[in-house]
Scaffold this motif. Structure first.
Motif, PDB file in Angstrom:
ATOM      1  N   THR A  27      43.911  46.825  50.010  1.00 24.18           N
ATOM      2  CA  THR A  27      44.058  46.939  48.763  1.00 24.18           C
ATOM      3  C   THR A  27      44.976  46.416  48.048  1.00 24.18           C
ATOM      4  O   THR A  27      44.920  46.209  46.727  1.00 24.18           O
ATOM      5  CB  THR A  27      43.634  48.664  48.757  1.00 24.18           C
ATOM      6  N   LEU A  28      46.193  47.002  48.471  1.00 27.11           N
ATOM      7  CA  LEU A  28      47.421  46.504  47.710  1.00 27.11           C
ATOM      8  C   LEU A  28      47.406  44.936  47.364  1.00 27.11           C
ATOM      9  O   LEU A  28      47.751  44.607  46.392  1.00 27.11           O
ATOM     10  CB  LEU A  28      48.726  46.826  48.633  1.00 27.11           C
ATOM     11  N   VAL A  29      47.190  44.146  48.516  1.00 28.11           N
ATOM     12  CA  VAL A  29      47.045  42.704  48.478  1.00 28.11           C
ATOM     13  C   VAL A  29      45.784  42.146  47.116  1.00 28.11           C
ATOM     14  O   VAL A  29      46.214  41.609  46.233  1.00 28.11           O
ATOM     15  CB  VAL A  29      46.679  41.668  49.627  1.00 28.11           C
ATOM     16  N   HIS A  30      44.771  42.906  47.194  1.00 29.88           N
ATOM     17  CA  HIS A  30      43.779  42.517  46.468  1.00 29.88           C
ATOM     18  C   HIS A  30      44.199  43.133  44.778  1.00 29.88           C
ATOM     19  O   HIS A  30      44.117  42.287  43.911  1.00 29.88           O
ATOM     20  CB  HIS A  30      42.678  43.633  46.668  1.00 29.88           C
ATOM     21  N   GLU A  31      44.760  44.124  44.785  1.00 32.33           N
ATOM     22  CA  GLU A  31      45.259  44.575  43.342  1.00 32.33           C
ATOM     23  C   GLU A  31      46.533  43.870  42.814  1.00 32.33           C
ATOM     24  O   GLU A  31      46.431  43.368  41.625  1.00 32.33           O
ATOM     25  CB  GLU A  31      45.583  46.126  43.159  1.00 32.33           C
ATOM     26  N   LEU A  32      47.313  43.178  43.746  1.00 37.24           N
ATOM     27  CA  LEU A  32      48.353  42.346  43.200  1.00 37.24           C
ATOM     28  C   LEU A  32      47.735  40.873  42.958  1.00 37.24           C
ATOM     29  O   LEU A  32      48.416  40.472  41.972  1.00 37.24           O
ATOM     30  CB  LEU A  32      49.451  42.251  44.343  1.00 37.24           C
ATOM     31  N   LEU A  33      46.870  40.547  43.665  1.00 35.10           N
ATOM     32  CA  LEU A  33      46.091  39.386  43.170  1.00 35.10           C
ATOM     33  C   LEU A  33      45.602  39.611  41.845  1.00 35.10           C
ATOM     34  O   LEU A  33      45.469  38.325  40.937  1.00 35.10           O
ATOM     35  CB  LEU A  33      44.999  39.024  44.306  1.00 35.10           C
ATOM     36  N   HIS A  34      44.955  40.575  41.653  1.00 33.35           N
ATOM     37  CA  HIS A  34      44.614  40.760  40.332  1.00 33.35           C
ATOM     38  C   HIS A  34      45.475  40.769  39.354  1.00 33.35           C
ATOM     39  O   HIS A  34      45.381  40.052  38.177  1.00 33.35           O
ATOM     40  CB  HIS A  34      43.695  42.189  40.214  1.00 33.35           C
ATOM     41  N   ALA A  35      46.444  41.259  39.461  1.00 30.49           N
ATOM     42  CA  ALA A  35      47.972  41.172  38.555  1.00 30.49           C
ATOM     43  C   ALA A  35      48.229  39.799  38.165  1.00 30.49           C
ATOM     44  O   ALA A  35      48.383  39.465  37.116  1.00 30.49           O
ATOM     45  CB  ALA A  35      48.994  42.105  39.208  1.00 30.49           C
ATOM     46  N   GLY A  36      48.310  39.032  39.337  1.00 32.01           N
ATOM     47  CA  GLY A  36      48.780  37.682  39.086  1.00 32.01           C
ATOM     48  C   GLY A  36      47.773  36.683  38.593  1.00 32.01           C
ATOM     49  O   GLY A  36      48.060  35.575  38.282  1.00 32.01           O
ATOM     50  N   GLY A  37      46.705  37.111  38.977  1.00 29.85           N
ATOM     51  CA  GLY A  37      45.416  36.258  38.673  1.00 29.85           C
ATOM     52  C   GLY A  37      44.338  36.745  37.908  1.00 29.85           C
ATOM     53  O   GLY A  37      43.232  36.943  38.302  1.00 29.85           O
ATOM     54  N   SER A  79      37.973  35.169  39.410  1.00 28.72           N
ATOM     55  CA  SER A  79      36.582  36.313  39.694  1.00 28.72           C
ATOM     56  C   SER A  79      36.824  37.301  40.923  1.00 28.72           C
ATOM     57  O   SER A  79      38.068  37.233  41.611  1.00 28.72           O
ATOM     58  CB  SER A  79      35.547  35.103  40.300  1.00 28.72           C
ATOM     59  N   GLU A  80      36.078  38.368  40.880  1.00 24.98           N
ATOM     60  CA  GLU A  80      36.500  39.349  41.529  1.00 24.98           C
ATOM     61  C   GLU A  80      36.003  39.023  43.055  1.00 24.98           C
ATOM     62  O   GLU A  80      36.709  39.133  44.197  1.00 24.98           O
ATOM     63  CB  GLU A  80      35.305  40.542  41.407  1.00 24.98           C
ATOM     64  N   GLU A  81      35.111  37.964  43.216  1.00 25.71           N
ATOM     65  CA  GLU A  81      34.673  37.360  44.329  1.00 25.71           C
ATOM     66  C   GLU A  81      36.114  36.501  45.231  1.00 25.71           C
ATOM     67  O   GLU A  81      36.111  36.900  46.410  1.00 25.71           O
ATOM     68  CB  GLU A  81      33.478  36.479  44.248  1.00 25.71           C
ATOM     69  N   HIS A 103      38.559  39.104  46.102  1.00 22.50           N
ATOM     70  CA  HIS A 103      38.228  39.977  47.271  1.00 22.50           C
ATOM     71  C   HIS A 103      38.280  39.059  48.621  1.00 22.50           C
ATOM     72  O   HIS A 103      38.833  39.510  49.524  1.00 22.50           O
ATOM     73  CB  HIS A 103      36.897  40.403  47.398  1.00 22.50           C
ATOM     74  N   GLU A 104      38.018  37.851  48.549  1.00 24.37           N
ATOM     75  CA  GLU A 104      37.819  37.134  49.847  1.00 24.37           C
ATOM     76  C   GLU A 104      39.485  36.555  50.236  1.00 24.37           C
ATOM     77  O   GLU A 104      39.869  36.657  51.176  1.00 24.37           O
ATOM     78  CB  GLU A 104      37.242  35.776  49.546  1.00 24.37           C
ATOM     79  N   MET A 105      40.255  36.445  49.067  1.00 21.61           N
ATOM     80  CA  MET A 105      41.617  35.981  49.381  1.00 21.61           C
ATOM     81  C   MET A 105      42.422  37.212  49.852  1.00 21.61           C
ATOM     82  O   MET A 105      43.163  37.185  50.640  1.00 21.61           O
ATOM     83  CB  MET A 105      42.186  35.311  48.126  1.00 21.61           C
ATOM     84  N   GLY A 106      42.226  38.290  49.188  1.00 22.09           N
ATOM     85  CA  GLY A 106      42.968  39.475  49.609  1.00 22.09           C
ATOM     86  C   GLY A 106      42.731  39.932  50.919  1.00 22.09           C
ATOM     87  O   GLY A 106      43.453  40.266  51.601  1.00 22.09           O
ATOM     88  N   THR A 107      41.509  39.931  51.361  1.00 21.35           N
ATOM     89  CA  THR A 107      40.935  40.337  52.580  1.00 21.35           C
ATOM     90  C   THR A 107      41.622  39.133  53.691  1.00 21.35           C
ATOM     91  O   THR A 107      42.164  39.390  54.784  1.00 21.35           O
ATOM     92  CB  THR A 107      39.444  40.413  52.998  1.00 21.35           C
ATOM     93  N   ASP A 108      41.456  38.021  53.409  1.00 28.25           N
ATOM     94  CA  ASP A 108      42.033  36.981  54.225  1.00 28.25           C
ATOM     95  C   ASP A 108      43.654  37.095  54.529  1.00 28.25           C
ATOM     96  O   ASP A 108      44.307  36.943  55.472  1.00 28.25           O
ATOM     97  CB  ASP A 108      41.921  35.530  53.860  1.00 28.25           C
TER      98      ASP A 108
END
Length: 86
Positions: free
Chosen positions: A48-58, A62-64, A67-72
């Motif tokens: 979840t931390l990585v996911h939300e930080l990816l939203h901040a930077g990107g 897309s959400e897809e 989600h995929e990058m954050g989980t990986d």
């Protein structure tokens, strides 16, 4: 705590969230926040931390993709032994 992503600062808060694991406000919002559900533990917290930080930077990604990058990324970091200090 405050975090900087791509030159913009967010307040990072761990708080009780009922309907989601986390949220990230738009980079154009004044006094923007990233909120993480304080009940999360282990790899789900890291994901979840990585996911939300990816939203901040990107914000435009897309959400897809987020989600995929954050989980990986979270899985790779977890497998490497990264853990949150309590």
């Amino acid at each position: 705590m405050r975090v900087t992503v791509r030159g913009k600062r967010w307040a990072l808060r761990f708080t009780a969230l009922r309907k989601c694991h986390g949220s990230c406000e738009s980079p154009t919002t004044k006094r923007k926040e990233i909120r993480i559900n304080s009940r999360l533990k282990g790899v789900k917290l890291l994901d979840t931390l990585v996911h939300e930080l990816l939203h901040a930077g990107g914000w435009d990604m897309s959400e897809e993709w987020v989600h995929e990058m954050g989980t990986d990324i979270a899985k790779a970091l977890w497998d490497l032994g990264y853990r949150r200090k309590t």
